[in-house]
Design an enzyme around this catalytic site. Structure first.
Site, PDB file in Angstrom:
ATOM      1  N   GLY A 142       1.305 -37.827  35.386  1.00  0.00           N
ATOM      2  CA  GLY A 142       2.651 -37.965  34.839  1.00  0.00           C
ATOM      3  C   GLY A 142       2.678 -38.118  33.329  1.00  0.00           C
ATOM      4  O   GLY A 142       1.651 -38.177  32.657  1.00  0.00           O
ATOM      5  N   LYS A 176       6.766 -37.155  22.083  1.00  0.00           N
ATOM      6  CA  LYS A 176       5.440 -37.511  22.590  1.00  0.00           C
ATOM      7  C   LYS A 176       4.874 -38.642  21.745  1.00  0.00           C
ATOM      8  O   LYS A 176       4.648 -38.474  20.541  1.00  0.00           O
ATOM      9  CB  LYS A 176       4.513 -36.295  22.544  1.00  0.00           C
ATOM     10  CG  LYS A 176       3.162 -36.529  23.208  1.00  0.00           C
ATOM     11  CD  LYS A 176       2.379 -35.231  23.273  1.00  0.00           C
ATOM     12  CE  LYS A 176       1.024 -35.422  23.964  1.00  0.00           C
ATOM     13  NZ  LYS A 176       0.272 -34.162  24.035  1.00  0.00           N
ATOM     14  N   ASP A 337      -2.691 -29.942  35.344  1.00  0.00           N
ATOM     15  CA  ASP A 337      -1.515 -30.601  34.773  1.00  0.00           C
ATOM     16  C   ASP A 337      -1.221 -30.135  33.353  1.00  0.00           C
ATOM     17  O   ASP A 337      -0.222 -30.549  32.759  1.00  0.00           O
ATOM     18  CB  ASP A 337      -1.687 -32.130  34.791  1.00  0.00           C
ATOM     19  CG  ASP A 337      -2.979 -32.574  34.139  1.00  0.00           C
ATOM     20  OD1 ASP A 337      -4.043 -32.315  34.724  1.00  0.00           O
ATOM     21  OD2 ASP A 337      -2.932 -33.171  33.050  1.00  0.00           O
ATOM     22  N   ASP A 347       0.397 -28.607  25.906  1.00  0.00           N
ATOM     23  CA  ASP A 347      -0.399 -29.810  25.661  1.00  0.00           C
ATOM     24  C   ASP A 347      -1.608 -29.514  24.768  1.00  0.00           C
ATOM     25  O   ASP A 347      -2.679 -29.132  25.239  1.00  0.00           O
ATOM     26  CB  ASP A 347      -0.858 -30.466  26.974  1.00  0.00           C
ATOM     27  CG  ASP A 347       0.284 -31.187  27.671  1.00  0.00           C
ATOM     28  OD1 ASP A 347       1.352 -31.340  27.056  1.00  0.00           O
ATOM     29  OD2 ASP A 347       0.114 -31.595  28.826  1.00  0.00           O
TER      30      ASP A 347
END
Length: 688
Positions: A142, A176, A337, A347
């Site tokens: 997550g 972030k 992920d 990411d």
């Protein structure tokens, strides 16, 4: 004035020569009654569809915990102390209808874009997902540091090409590094300046290279500090908390569908929403309807629709990784992920653009096995797609998914060859031997330690021989000398081939592989050992070679390949009525495909060190350079501190502390142009 009223508290404000009528003119009535006119950030039009379409965690309990039966959890971003802008991307902010100068001048801009203050219409939340990390199912992961702020409606007049890639008509925005979420595990939910700058710059660099990617709108830093041990060496230090604003149509990923996974045979972990298959169907419906509307419209049968969706994700993923390979980009942590359901680069952590070409290039110092090396990326992306297919079953029948995956390798090869032909200027013909020519080029680059980016860029200067041209020995020597400038020296090759494993450890593992194979497999693997042995063999050969012998060998290898390349270029001219136009088009395509500048680690490191010394000008300068990666930009060839480019203006300096007088480490080094091969000190950079 947009910032009067409540923000001034009880203090009195005297504005000379301003009438009451003019003051009242800045105030309007809206549905909530009397309100002060709002800034552009406060006027963003949020429509947070995903929070209405997918299950929300009913609990708002603070702290890390398992979240069952939900895709999102509401969170409260933690404010930063004295937030301030490091840099903004005008092009990314324009996607939201924002003008960069207005955002920078907004006194509350850094607060809004760091999550320290919540914008009207924003609904902060964190996304629940799982993932396979380094090949093993890790269970619930997550958004441990990222925070969904909401979805902003696309403003009128947006570029139709951008809308084609984003048919939802909304941009999801995230911050972030905004603090703890239920998914932070043992971490603090914060990011620091160095990692934030790297993500900001690379997100934008990839976009301007033409590679599908999430975007970054800003970097904010602060006086809030956390402790980090950068190299896990037992020497932690305080670093400034910083936040990146990220944009994408959606940040849903392969791991979003893994929250329903049953207990893994190897790790024993299972997804937190195992057994709640109706949520998986709900999420699948949402993704297809919002981001693949043509598939939704064209396939009334649900199974066929789901197969078409998976094929499109496979297609986009194959295209994406082919583009990575062709610009020398290595992601570093290709876990499930970190794979976007839209085929975007997602990411940015320990990524790296390859300098000296090495198919075994590993950008992540934590990747001891080389699982995510440069040459492994296409295979790993395929592996991740298989895991996505498993996560989508039974909505996606396994036999149908397998049939789709049978198409992956040929599709990747097609995309890769298309891109490589452009990089080599092979435009008028497609010959079967082209693949061999490309393979031999890469082998020559590897053997000679040639710089990946600069070697490809230099190839547009190789002349295309005409029928009237003789053997062209002089021209061949000229082009060979050009490419040799990009080859590694003997000392560089020795350093590159030094084994990373202690020789005693290597000897012990070799012995163990023979005497106790089961124990050996628990602590190492044959690929890692083979890589170390290969380095040893090459190092031994280099130790017995002189610099002159190396240069002679490099010249012979390049002369041989360039001879074949020029013959192939000559065939490009066959049947062409306008030879000059064909040659000019070849150069144009090559120079618009092979970048002049990429975000090498040393360029990012220079910007980081300057920013850590309170000078943000280099981050802003590097962003400008990366916005035009295929072009020469007069005045932007060198870092800002070189040759009187200067001292940063006050606006570019960090006003959050007294200016540090000592020069940054980067300023003390011998500077090199942005399009240069990396300096020797760049070998010391370690990204984990």
């Amino acid at each position: 004035m947009a910032y009067l009223g409540p923000r001034l508290g009880t203090s009195r404000l005297f504005i000379p020569r301003v009438s009451a009528a003019r003051l009242l003119g800045t105030v309007r009535m809206d549905d909530m009654g009397l309100a002060v006119s709002r800034s552009p950030l406060e006027r963003l039009d949020f429509d947070n569809v995903v929070l209405r379409r997918l299950p929300l965690d009913p609990s708002e309990e603070p702290g890390a915990r398992q979240v069952k039966g939900a895709c999102f959890s509401r969170v409260k971003p933690q404010p930063l102390s004295n937030p301030r802008f490091v840099a903004v991307s005008p092009e990314a902010l324009a996607l939201l209808g924002l003008h960069a100068d207005q955002v920078v001048k907004d006194p509350l801009g850094p607060e809004y874009l760091s999550g320290s203050r919540v914008m009207p219409g924003s609904e902060p939340a964190a996304h629940c997902y799982c993932g396979h990390q380094f090949g093993h199912f890790a269970g619930q992961l997550g958004d441990g540091a990222a925070c969904y702020l909401g979805e902003v409606k696309v403003p009128p007049g947006q570029d139709p090409e951008l809308l084609r890639e984003n048919p939802s008509g909304r941009w999801e925005i995230q911050v972030k590094g905004a603090g703890l979420t239920p998914y932070s595990r043992q971490a603090d939910g914060r990011k620091v300046l160095r990692s934030s700058i790297r993500e900001f710059l690379c997100s934008e660099a990839m976009f301007f290279l033409g590679v599908p990617t999430t975007r970054a709108g800003s970097v904010v830093t602060s006086d809030t500090k956390v402790i980090r041990d950068v190299y896990y060496s037992g020497h932690p230090k305080h670093e400034r908390c910083s936040v990146v604003l990220r944009l994408a149509p959606t940040f849903l990923r392969f791991g979003s569908f893994e929250i329903f996974k049953p207990a893994d045979e190897l790790t024993g972990r299972q997804g937190p929403s195992y057994g709640q298959d109706e949520i998986r169907a709900q999420m699948l419906d949402y993704v297809i309807e919002m981001f693949y509307p043509e598939i939704q419209q064209n396939y009334p049968n649900q199974v066929e629709r789901n197969v078409a969706f998976f094929r499109e994700v496979m297609y986009r993923t194959a295209r994406l990784v082919a583009q990575w390979q062709c610009v020398g980009f290595c992601h570093g942590v290709l876990n499930t992920d970190n794979m976007s359901v839209l085929g975007l680069t997602l990411d940015y952590g320990p990524y790296g653009f390859m300098d000296r070409f090495d198919p075994d290039f590993i950008c992540n110092a934590s990747d001891n096995s080389g699982r995510y090396s440069y040459q492994a990326q296409p295979t790993i992306c395929r592996w991740n797609l298989v895991k996505l297919a498993e996560a989508l079953a039974p909505e996606l029948p396994p036999d149908r998914a397998e049939a789709v995956m049978d198409e992956y390798q040929d599709l990747f090869n097609r995309f890769y060859l298309e891109n490589m032909r452009k990089k080599l200027g092979l435009l008028t013909k497609e010959e079967p031997e082209d693949e061999i020519l490309i393979t031999e080029l890469l082998q020559t680059m590897h053997n000679t330690g040639a710089d990946f980016t600069n070697t490809f860029r230099s190839l547009s200067q190789v002349s295309c021989p005409t029928e009237e041209e003789a053997e062209g020995h002089e021209e061949l020597k000229k082009t060979t000398d050009l490419v040799l400038e990009q080859c590694a020296s003997l000392d560089e090759l020795k350093a590159a081939n030094k084994p990373t494993m202690d020789l005693r450890e290597l000897s012990m593992l070799l012995s163990m592989a023979q005497s106790n194979p089961a124990l050996f497999q628990m602590i190492s693997d044959r690929v890692t050992i083979a890589r170390q042995l290969d380095k040893l063999s090459k190092l031994k050969e280099l130790m017995e070679t002189s610099q002159e012998e190396l240069k002679t060998r490099q010249a012979e290898e390049w002369s041989s390949w360039l001879t074949r390349y020029r013959k192939r270029l000559a065939r490009e001219l066959e049947g062409q009525s306008d030879v000059q136009a064909t040659q000019e088009e070849r150069v144009r395509v090559m120079d618009s495909t092979n970048p002049r500048v990429v975000l090498r680690n040393y360029i990012a490191q220079n910007a980081i060190e300057a920013a850590e010394n309170s000078d943000f000008s280099e981050v802003q300068r590097v962003l400008k350079v990366l916005q035009k990666p295929f072009s020469s930009q007069p005045g932007l060839e060198l870092p800002a501190w070189v040759g009187g480019h200067g001292t940063a203006s006050q606006a570019e300096r960090d006003e959050g502390e007294e200016q540090q007088h000592e020069a940054s480490a980067s300023a003390a080094r011998n500077p090199v142009p942005y399009n240069s091969r990396p300096p020797a000190w760049a070998q010391e950079i370690c990204v984990t």
